[in-house]
Motif scaffolding. Structure first.
Motif, PDB file in Angstrom:
ATOM      1  N   LYS A 195      -7.210   1.004   2.209  1.00 31.49           N
ATOM      2  CA  LYS A 195      -6.337   0.338   3.170  1.00 31.49           C
ATOM      3  C   LYS A 195      -6.743  -1.126   3.334  1.00 31.49           C
ATOM      4  O   LYS A 195      -7.928  -1.458   3.274  1.00 31.49           O
ATOM      5  CB  LYS A 195      -6.401   1.038   4.534  1.00 31.49           C
ATOM      6  CG  LYS A 195      -5.767   2.423   4.552  1.00 31.49           C
ATOM      7  CD  LYS A 195      -5.816   3.002   5.958  1.00 31.49           C
ATOM      8  CE  LYS A 195      -5.088   4.343   6.009  1.00 31.49           C
ATOM      9  NZ  LYS A 195      -3.637   4.195   5.737  1.00 31.49           N
TER      10      LYS A 195
ATOM     11  N   ILE B 134      -5.892   5.038  -2.222  1.00 31.35           N
ATOM     12  CA  ILE B 134      -5.718   3.600  -2.079  1.00 31.35           C
ATOM     13  C   ILE B 134      -6.507   3.101  -0.875  1.00 31.35           C
ATOM     14  O   ILE B 134      -6.381   3.624   0.234  1.00 31.35           O
ATOM     15  CB  ILE B 134      -4.226   3.230  -1.894  1.00 31.35           C
ATOM     16  CG1 ILE B 134      -3.390   3.818  -3.025  1.00 31.35           C
ATOM     17  CG2 ILE B 134      -4.067   1.720  -1.816  1.00 31.35           C
ATOM     18  CD1 ILE B 134      -3.744   3.299  -4.387  1.00 31.35           C
TER      19      ILE B 134
ATOM     20  N   GLU C 202       0.833  -1.208   0.000  1.00 30.87           N
ATOM     21  CA  GLU C 202       0.000   0.000   0.000  1.00 30.87           C
ATOM     22  C   GLU C 202       0.864   1.253   0.000  1.00 30.87           C
ATOM     23  O   GLU C 202       0.653   2.177  -0.799  1.00 30.87           O
ATOM     24  CB  GLU C 202      -0.923  -0.007   1.222  1.00 30.87           C
ATOM     25  CG  GLU C 202      -1.787   1.243   1.345  1.00 30.87           C
ATOM     26  CD  GLU C 202      -2.209   1.518   2.781  1.00 30.87           C
ATOM     27  OE1 GLU C 202      -2.854   2.552   2.995  1.00 30.87           O
ATOM     28  OE2 GLU C 202      -1.866   0.713   3.678  1.00 30.87           O
TER      29      GLU C 202
ATOM     30  N   LEU D 206      -5.186  -2.958  -6.259  1.00 34.10           N
ATOM     31  CA  LEU D 206      -4.083  -2.033  -6.506  1.00 34.10           C
ATOM     32  C   LEU D 206      -3.814  -1.894  -8.005  1.00 34.10           C
ATOM     33  O   LEU D 206      -3.565  -0.795  -8.505  1.00 34.10           O
ATOM     34  CB  LEU D 206      -2.817  -2.517  -5.795  1.00 34.10           C
ATOM     35  CG  LEU D 206      -2.847  -2.544  -4.260  1.00 34.10           C
ATOM     36  CD1 LEU D 206      -1.494  -3.016  -3.728  1.00 34.10           C
ATOM     37  CD2 LEU D 206      -3.204  -1.189  -3.686  1.00 34.10           C
TER      38      LEU D 206
ATOM     39  N   LYS E 189       1.268   3.981  -3.080  1.00 34.56           N
ATOM     40  CA  LYS E 189       0.937   5.386  -2.820  1.00 34.56           C
ATOM     41  C   LYS E 189       2.089   6.307  -3.198  1.00 34.56           C
ATOM     42  O   LYS E 189       1.871   7.443  -3.644  1.00 34.56           O
ATOM     43  CB  LYS E 189       0.596   5.587  -1.339  1.00 34.56           C
ATOM     44  CG  LYS E 189      -0.828   5.219  -0.962  1.00 34.56           C
ATOM     45  CD  LYS E 189      -1.066   5.545   0.503  1.00 34.56           C
ATOM     46  CE  LYS E 189      -2.508   5.281   0.899  1.00 34.56           C
ATOM     47  NZ  LYS E 189      -2.754   5.576   2.334  1.00 34.56           N
TER      48      LYS E 189
ATOM     49  N   TYR F 126      -6.743  -8.047  -2.972  1.00 40.95           N
ATOM     50  CA  TYR F 126      -6.230  -6.710  -2.643  1.00 40.95           C
ATOM     51  C   TYR F 126      -5.264  -6.223  -3.721  1.00 40.95           C
ATOM     52  O   TYR F 126      -5.313  -5.054  -4.128  1.00 40.95           O
ATOM     53  CB  TYR F 126      -5.543  -6.727  -1.280  1.00 40.95           C
ATOM     54  CG  TYR F 126      -5.116  -5.349  -0.841  1.00 40.95           C
ATOM     55  CD1 TYR F 126      -6.047  -4.427  -0.385  1.00 40.95           C
ATOM     56  CD2 TYR F 126      -3.784  -4.953  -0.925  1.00 40.95           C
ATOM     57  CE1 TYR F 126      -5.673  -3.150  -0.007  1.00 40.95           C
ATOM     58  CE2 TYR F 126      -3.393  -3.678  -0.553  1.00 40.95           C
ATOM     59  CZ  TYR F 126      -4.342  -2.774  -0.095  1.00 40.95           C
ATOM     60  OH  TYR F 126      -3.965  -1.503   0.264  1.00 40.95           O
TER      61      TYR F 126
END
Length: 399
Positions: A252, A250, A236, A278, A240, A274
């Motif tokens: 979490k 984004i 993450e 992304l 970012k 996840y």
């Protein structure tokens, strides 16, 4: 001896609920006590009308799987499993429930095939999936605490073996105590995400990440969960900070969801979902818009098919994993999937209860509850009145 065992068997099936709780507590305390002598345990069993005679006594623990609204609903599901076992077990044994809502069976080792048969029968029954952990046989009742601990340890191996399996303690190896975090695999994953690689290649990289923990033996499940959290947070932050995603918001990772995932396969599925998110972010897709669309679709399905909706059913309909749908609900709705589904069902039930021609059990079935007693308990908990009292209140107010 046979007549004595028959008496024990009869007593086991006719004990009332209050005494059942007392007996369960006694059995749990006795088998976990490291100082209790065999003769003392045998005498306590006899006092409570239980069979005290076992050849190489062994403990089995059945752990039910599923998403439960609270401890009470889990206990009710465990009671159903207990009843199923008690009505089908054909050997002399003691069936009990411990504080963790495990259903335990104390049996003779030469009856292992009977316990295995019971576990096989569960797969075809309308029950929650249950994993069975089996301890090693003991020479004496005083050693039961060891078999109980082994059965508990066996259950932890469902993390690797899978939910719904029967796991014998003598078939597992100890978990290793330490792990080394694979920095290189995290780095490789980030570059694949940043380059918008195909999910097939990303999936292989995820497999390599987790395989690194298994090279020299199995790691502790909690160590895998901790490493997963570190990976998700690391990815993450990297995404970012990358030039391609600097302007994106984004989502979490849901740390609490990861901590409660029961198997490595579900953890890998969560990580895959996840990372897919992304990748979609880097493609400039709006996470907020995408999530709203998914939730909106899920809510429509729940409203239209509330009588059959489950987390897995709805997730399949909207083409995401149950773990991911659960995460979306908690993040975007502020409540869990089951809590919202219960609200829908109670709203529908209140409307149906206005129809005098429908019996309470018919209302229960129409809103997705096949156990009318359980429906009544949930209805009273949520509405404050039993279904019958609610009907009467409608007549009193004239609505």
């Amino acid at each position: 001896m046979n007549s004595l065992i028959s008496t024990y068997e009869k007593d086991r099936r006719t004990v009332d609920p209050e005494h059942m709780v007392i007996r369960d507590r006694l059995v749990s305390d006795l088998i976990r006590n490291r100082t209790e002598q065999s003769e003392s345990i045998r005498n306590r069993f006899v006092e409570k009308g239980m069979n005290p005679y076992f050849s190489y006594p062994t403990l089995a623990l059945f752990d039910i799987a599923g998403e439960f609204q609270d401890q009470w609903t889990k206990r009710e599901a465990a009671k159903q499993l207990r009843t199923f076992i008690e009505h089908r077990i054909t050997c002399n044994c003691i069936v009990f429930m411990d504080d963790a809502c495990h259903i335990g069976i104390l049996f003779s080792w030469d009856n292992l095939d009977k316990v295995q048969s019971i576990h096989s029968c569960m797969k075809g029954a309308s029950l929650h999936t249950a994993t069975a952990g089996i301890g090693n046989p003991c020479k004496h009742l005083a050693e039961l605490h060891t078999s109980y601990l082994q059965a508990t340890i066996s259950l932890t191996h469902k993390f690797y073996r899978g939910i719904g399996q029967m796991i014998l303690y003598n078939s597992i190896a100890p978990f290793k105590n330490t792990i080394e975090y694979p920095e290189a695999q995290e780095e490789a994953l980030f570059h694949l995400i940043n380059d918008s690689a195909e999910m097939q290649h990303i999936g292989s990289a995820i497999d390599s990440f987790y395989q690194s923990f298994l090279i020299h033996g199995l790691s502790q499940p909690n160590d895998i969960r901790d490493a997963t959290i570190r990976l998700l947070i690391g990815l993450e932050h990297r995404v970012k900070s990358s030039a391609t995603a600097r302007t994106l918001t984004i989502m979490k990772p849901d740390i609490m969801s990861v901590l409660h995932l029961p198997s490595i396969d579900e953890i890998k599925a969560y990580v895959t979902c996840y990372i897919q998110l992304l990748v979609n972010e880097i493609h400039a897709l709006s996470t907020e818009s995408m999530n709203r669309t998914l939730i909106r679709k899920a809510l429509t399905i729940m409203e239209d098919e509330y009588d059959r909706a489950t987390l897995h059913y709805v997730a399949e309909k909207v083409f995401i994993t149950p773990a991911y749908l659960s995460t979306l609900f908690k993040t975007n709705m502020g409540i869990t999937f089951i809590e919202h589904l219960t609200e829908i069902r109670m709203k529908k039930a209140k409307r149906l209860l206005k129809q005098a021609e429908l019996k309470n059990y018919e209302v229960a079935e129409k809103v997705g509850y096949h156990d009318s007693r359980y429906f009544s308990q949930i209805f009273k908990k949520k509405v404050g009145l039993s279904p019958s009292d609610y009907r009467e209140s409608l007549q009193t107010t004239g609505t």
